[in-house]
Write an enzyme that holds these catalytic residues in place. Structure first.
Site, PDB file in Angstrom:
ATOM      1  N   ARG A 281       0.847  -1.200   0.000  1.00 45.21           N
ATOM      2  CA  ARG A 281       0.000   0.000   0.000  1.00 45.21           C
ATOM      3  C   ARG A 281       0.876   1.242   0.000  1.00 45.21           C
ATOM      4  O   ARG A 281       2.062   1.186   0.315  1.00 45.21           O
ATOM      5  CB  ARG A 281      -0.898   0.040   1.248  1.00 45.21           C
TER       6      ARG A 281
ATOM      7  N   TYR B  77       6.842   9.099  16.882  1.00 49.55           N
ATOM      8  CA  TYR B  77       7.186   8.922  15.460  1.00 49.55           C
ATOM      9  C   TYR B  77       8.477   9.663  15.124  1.00 49.55           C
ATOM     10  O   TYR B  77       9.356   9.125  14.445  1.00 49.55           O
ATOM     11  CB  TYR B  77       6.019   9.447  14.630  1.00 49.55           C
TER      12      TYR B  77
ATOM     13  N   ASN C  32      10.323  -0.069   4.829  1.00 50.54           N
ATOM     14  CA  ASN C  32       9.331   0.989   4.575  1.00 50.54           C
ATOM     15  C   ASN C  32       8.145   0.957   5.536  1.00 50.54           C
ATOM     16  O   ASN C  32       7.534   1.999   5.788  1.00 50.54           O
ATOM     17  CB  ASN C  32       8.831   0.849   3.127  1.00 50.54           C
TER      18      ASN C  32
ATOM     19  N   PRO D  99      11.086  11.279   3.335  1.00 57.66           N
ATOM     20  CA  PRO D  99      10.050  11.941   2.543  1.00 57.66           C
ATOM     21  C   PRO D  99       9.365  13.053   3.327  1.00 57.66           C
ATOM     22  O   PRO D  99       9.227  12.984   4.551  1.00 57.66           O
ATOM     23  CB  PRO D  99       9.032  10.824   2.259  1.00 57.66           C
TER      24      PRO D  99
ATOM     25  N   TYR E  70       5.707  15.579   2.846  1.00 59.06           N
ATOM     26  CA  TYR E  70       4.286  15.222   2.716  1.00 59.06           C
ATOM     27  C   TYR E  70       4.017  14.620   1.344  1.00 59.06           C
ATOM     28  O   TYR E  70       4.235  15.259   0.316  1.00 59.06           O
ATOM     29  CB  TYR E  70       3.401  16.456   2.919  1.00 59.06           C
TER      30      TYR E  70
ATOM     31  N   ILE F  88       3.945   3.159  10.994  1.00 62.49           N
ATOM     32  CA  ILE F  88       2.631   3.592  11.483  1.00 62.49           C
ATOM     33  C   ILE F  88       2.786   4.900  12.259  1.00 62.49           C
ATOM     34  O   ILE F  88       3.889   5.252  12.668  1.00 62.49           O
ATOM     35  CB  ILE F  88       1.968   2.543  12.420  1.00 62.49           C
TER      36      ILE F  88
END
Ligand code: NDP
Length: 241
Positions: A12, A147, A82, A177, A179, A85
């Site tokens: 996903r 996070y 990758n 990355p 946004y 959460i």
């Protein structure tokens, strides 16, 4: 023989685009996922990429998963860490469960998976590990102490493991990355996106999953052997470290 790449959380969002891009580059790709069987089945039907379900925060589950991929596709040359959460909340309200969940899934997973492939890579004198961090690991983000901490830790991990394995033909790099227009970000109310998020991004738009996948294929390439311990920021100019 095509090289084998494993993408955690590869069914996903950003991971899906990474899996597809690596396949297009000729890798034999295994896409791992954690629990969303419907999305994984659809991904496999759409792309022909085999999917493997295991919880990356669980070392024993990773051992079994890595063994299945190796048995079915071959020794793992490229690992893309990758899966991730968020469990957002200000520290003064954050539960221990939210802290632990983010640490286990975003950080322990990177130890688990890297530990399980590194000896093989060293023995074969070739490997590529690419860790997906975040702009919020670079600059910190209110409401994301867990996070931001986990994603910042990936930078230290990357540099240490890069030094340990440079002479063995194994590179270890991290991508941060900004946004990206995934379902999660696209689900934000349009006015919040327009007034609070986009004005912070000099390029004036969200990134695409394909733009992050392109960073991964660049670092996963055999020709990227002189790049190790690096952090590639892909954030539209929002944060320049
Ligand atoms: P998504 O939520 O779209 O997808 C996450 C993927 O990770 C899914 O395939 C999911 O599997 C898998 N996953 C989650 N937990 C586990 C687990 N315990 N074991 C195995 N697989 C698991 O995430 P994004 O595409 O948005 O994010 C991908 C990465 O990029 C993350 O590390 C995130 O932190 C980072 N990132 C994202 C940004 C963004 O703007 N989206 C910005 C900066 C960084 P399942 O489908 O089964 O749930």
């Amino acid at each position: 023989m095509a090289r084998v790449a494993v993408v955690t959380g590869g069914t996903r969002g950003i991971g899906q685009a990474i899996s597809v891009a690596l396949k297009k580059k000729g890798f034999r790709v295994a896409a791992n996922y954690g629990g969303n069987d419907t999305a994984a089945r659809q991904f496999q039907a759409d792309t022909g990429i085999p999917v493997y379900k295991w919880d990356v925060s669980d070392y024993a589950a990773c051992e079994k998963g890595v063994a299945s991929v190796t048995r079915e596709l071959g020794a793992i040359d490229v690992l893309v860490n990758n899966a991730g959460i968020t469990r957002d909340g200000m520290l003064h309200r954050m539960t221990k469960e939210s802290w632990d969940a983010v640490m286990h899934t975003n950080l322990d997973s990177v130890f688990n998976m890297s530990r399980l492939v590194i000896e093989g890579m060293r023995n074969r004198k070739y490997g590529r590990i690419v860790n997906i961090s975040s702009i919020n690991g670079r600059k910190g983000q209110m409401g994301q102490a867990n996070y931001s901490a986990a994603k910042a830790a990936l930078l230290g991990f990357t540099k240490a493991v890069a030094q340990e394995n440079a002479a063995r033909g194994v590179t270890v790099n991290v991508i941060a990355p900004g946004y990206i227009g995934t379902e999660m970000v696209a689900a934000m109310p349009k006015d919040v996106l327009d007034t609070k998020v986009l004005p912070l991004i000099p390029v004036g738009r969200l990134g695409t999953v394909e733009e992050i996948a392109r960073c991964v294929t660049f670092l996963a390439d055999e020709e990227a052997g002189f790049i190790t311990g690096a952090c590639l920021d892909a954030n539209g100019g929002q944060y320049m470290a």
